[in-house]
Design a protein around this motif. Structure first.
Motif, PDB file in Angstrom:
ATOM      1  N   GLY A 105      42.189  69.718 -14.476  1.00 40.73           N
ATOM      2  CA  GLY A 105      40.778  69.430 -15.277  1.00 40.73           C
ATOM      3  C   GLY A 105      39.747  69.996 -14.632  1.00 40.73           C
ATOM      4  N   GLU A 106      39.645  69.730 -13.386  1.00 44.11           N
ATOM      5  CA  GLU A 106      38.388  69.945 -12.509  1.00 44.11           C
ATOM      6  C   GLU A 106      38.326  71.439 -12.350  1.00 44.11           C
ATOM      7  N   LEU A 107      39.483  71.918 -12.176  1.00 46.88           N
ATOM      8  CA  LEU A 107      39.347  73.690 -11.814  1.00 46.88           C
ATOM      9  C   LEU A 107      39.141  74.374 -13.163  1.00 46.88           C
ATOM     10  N   ALA A 108      39.598  73.657 -14.375  1.00 46.20           N
ATOM     11  CA  ALA A 108      39.333  74.346 -15.778  1.00 46.20           C
ATOM     12  C   ALA A 108      37.667  74.297 -15.982  1.00 46.20           C
ATOM     13  N   ARG A 109      37.005  73.307 -15.219  1.00 49.12           N
ATOM     14  CA  ARG A 109      35.700  73.272 -15.451  1.00 49.12           C
ATOM     15  C   ARG A 109      35.062  74.661 -15.026  1.00 49.12           C
ATOM     16  N   LEU A 110      35.683  75.321 -13.752  1.00 44.68           N
ATOM     17  CA  LEU A 110      35.263  76.570 -13.317  1.00 44.68           C
ATOM     18  C   LEU A 110      35.647  77.830 -13.879  1.00 44.68           C
ATOM     19  N   GLY A 111      36.715  77.772 -15.039  1.00 42.70           N
ATOM     20  CA  GLY A 111      37.199  78.924 -15.720  1.00 42.70           C
ATOM     21  C   GLY A 111      38.368  79.548 -14.914  1.00 42.70           C
ATOM     22  N   LEU A 112      38.787  78.978 -14.083  1.00 50.28           N
ATOM     23  CA  LEU A 112      39.897  79.618 -13.171  1.00 50.28           C
ATOM     24  C   LEU A 112      40.977  80.123 -13.848  1.00 50.28           C
ATOM     25  N   ASN A 113      41.512  78.868 -14.737  1.00 49.09           N
ATOM     26  CA  ASN A 113      42.744  79.263 -15.569  1.00 49.09           C
ATOM     27  C   ASN A 113      42.719  80.609 -16.353  1.00 49.09           C
ATOM     28  N   GLU A 114      41.683  80.896 -16.798  1.00 47.37           N
ATOM     29  CA  GLU A 114      41.486  82.279 -17.767  1.00 47.37           C
ATOM     30  C   GLU A 114      41.376  83.361 -17.064  1.00 47.37           C
ATOM     31  N   HIS A 115      41.039  83.185 -15.554  1.00 47.44           N
ATOM     32  CA  HIS A 115      40.543  84.548 -15.027  1.00 47.44           C
ATOM     33  C   HIS A 115      41.598  85.018 -13.605  1.00 47.44           C
ATOM     34  N   LEU A 116      42.441  83.956 -13.620  1.00 50.59           N
ATOM     35  CA  LEU A 116      43.313  84.191 -12.257  1.00 50.59           C
ATOM     36  C   LEU A 116      44.577  84.782 -12.804  1.00 50.59           C
ATOM     37  N   SER A 117      45.208  85.671 -11.981  1.00 50.42           N
ATOM     38  CA  SER A 117      46.388  86.355 -12.438  1.00 50.42           C
ATOM     39  C   SER A 117      47.648  85.135 -12.481  1.00 50.42           C
ATOM     40  N   SER A 118      48.593  85.407 -12.988  1.00 47.62           N
ATOM     41  CA  SER A 118      49.615  84.560 -13.005  1.00 47.62           C
ATOM     42  C   SER A 118      50.244  83.834 -11.698  1.00 47.62           C
ATOM     43  N   GLN A 119      50.294  84.925 -10.899  1.00 47.24           N
ATOM     44  CA  GLN A 119      50.806  84.626  -9.402  1.00 47.24           C
ATOM     45  C   GLN A 119      49.647  83.964  -8.746  1.00 47.24           C
ATOM     46  N   ARG A 120      48.512  84.081  -8.956  1.00 44.02           N
ATOM     47  CA  ARG A 120      47.497  83.521  -8.451  1.00 44.02           C
ATOM     48  C   ARG A 120      47.327  81.928  -8.825  1.00 44.02           C
ATOM     49  N   SER A 121      47.543  81.741 -10.070  1.00 43.51           N
ATOM     50  CA  SER A 121      47.510  80.582 -10.821  1.00 43.51           C
ATOM     51  C   SER A 121      48.615  79.711 -10.480  1.00 43.51           C
ATOM     52  N   ASN A 122      49.908  80.532 -10.225  1.00 40.22           N
ATOM     53  CA  ASN A 122      51.053  79.637  -9.498  1.00 40.22           C
ATOM     54  C   ASN A 122      50.834  79.250  -8.191  1.00 40.22           C
ATOM     55  N   GLY A 123      50.056  80.063  -7.494  1.00 38.22           N
ATOM     56  CA  GLY A 123      49.794  79.594  -5.943  1.00 38.22           C
ATOM     57  C   GLY A 123      48.816  78.816  -5.887  1.00 38.22           C
ATOM     58  N   LEU A 124      47.812  78.551  -6.739  1.00 35.40           N
ATOM     59  CA  LEU A 124      46.852  77.374  -6.631  1.00 35.40           C
ATOM     60  C   LEU A 124      47.760  76.274  -7.286  1.00 35.40           C
ATOM     61  N   ARG A 125      48.493  76.121  -7.856  1.00 32.07           N
ATOM     62  CA  ARG A 125      49.341  74.938  -8.341  1.00 32.07           C
ATOM     63  C   ARG A 125      50.172  74.576  -7.220  1.00 32.07           C
ATOM     64  N   ALA A 126      50.712  75.433  -6.491  1.00 31.26           N
ATOM     65  CA  ALA A 126      51.612  75.301  -5.292  1.00 31.26           C
ATOM     66  C   ALA A 126      50.559  74.537  -4.383  1.00 31.26           C
ATOM     67  N   MET A 127      49.351  74.842  -4.075  1.00 31.09           N
ATOM     68  CA  MET A 127      48.517  74.323  -3.081  1.00 31.09           C
ATOM     69  C   MET A 127      48.172  73.039  -3.458  1.00 31.09           C
ATOM     70  N   VAL A 128      47.720  72.773  -4.748  1.00 36.43           N
ATOM     71  CA  VAL A 128      47.478  71.390  -5.244  1.00 36.43           C
ATOM     72  C   VAL A 128      48.728  70.456  -5.222  1.00 36.43           C
ATOM     73  N   GLN A 129      49.694  70.914  -5.531  1.00 38.26           N
ATOM     74  CA  GLN A 129      51.046  70.039  -5.424  1.00 38.26           C
ATOM     75  C   GLN A 129      51.359  69.793  -3.690  1.00 38.26           C
ATOM     76  N   ARG A 130      50.940  70.600  -2.895  1.00 37.59           N
ATOM     77  CA  ARG A 130      51.172  70.436  -1.377  1.00 37.59           C
ATOM     78  C   ARG A 130      50.158  69.137  -1.121  1.00 37.59           C
ATOM     79  N   ILE A 131      49.054  69.194  -1.453  1.00 37.81           N
ATOM     80  CA  ILE A 131      47.950  68.161  -1.212  1.00 37.81           C
ATOM     81  C   ILE A 131      48.375  67.122  -1.928  1.00 37.81           C
TER      82      ILE A 131
END
Length: 143
Positions: A106-132
């Motif tokens: 939700g917080e990252l969606a405020r930045l509009g990242l979901n619509e503008h990152l490639s699927s690979q980058r989005s997956n990587g971002l989710r993996a980083m959040v999951q590790r955290i």
């Protein structure tokens, strides 16, 4: 729940007119971040699921649910370094209990990242959040 540092990023994103400017801002955030020392770029800190090389180094102060969560990170891709900087702004300085309550999507969606990152980058971002989140949960459970 967002930190003051993350709120500043969100306010800057509101001010920037198009995604290209926002993309440059994310890259600038990554450039401003100090690099992670090579000694910490090891399998234990490497995040799987990212298209580029990503390392996150947790730095927990204290123990249990009230421990203060911080991490440093690095990547071989400039946009990903910027995404790490955004995540640092979102999570650093919170207790591990608070980290687990953050709606990162939700917080990252405020930045509009979901619509503008490639699927690979989005997956990587989710993996980083999951590790955290896994690191925070393990610290909270160790009380």
């Amino acid at each position: 729940m967002a930190t003051e540092a993350f709120e500043e990023i969100a306010e800057t994103f509101d001010f920037l007119e198009d995604w290209e400017e926002r993309y440059r801002h994310v890259i600038d955030l990554g450039k401003a971040m100090p690099p992670l020392e090579e000694a910490f770029k090891v399998p234990a800190t490497k995040v799987d699921g990212c298209a580029s090389q990503v390392w996150l180094l947790p730095e927990i102060e204290g123990s249990g649910a009230r421990a203060v969560f911080r991490f440093r990170g690095d990547s071989d891709a400039m946009i990903v370094r910027g995404l790490i900087a955004v995540l640092m702004a979102l999570f650093n300085g919170l207790t591990v209990e608070e980290v687990l309550k953050v709606d990162a999507g939700g917080e990252l969606a405020r930045l509009g990242l979901n619509e503008h990152l490639s699927s690979q980058r989005s997956n990587g971002l989710r993996a980083m959040v999951q590790r955290i989140r896994e690191t925070a949960a393990a610290t909270a459970a160790a009380a």
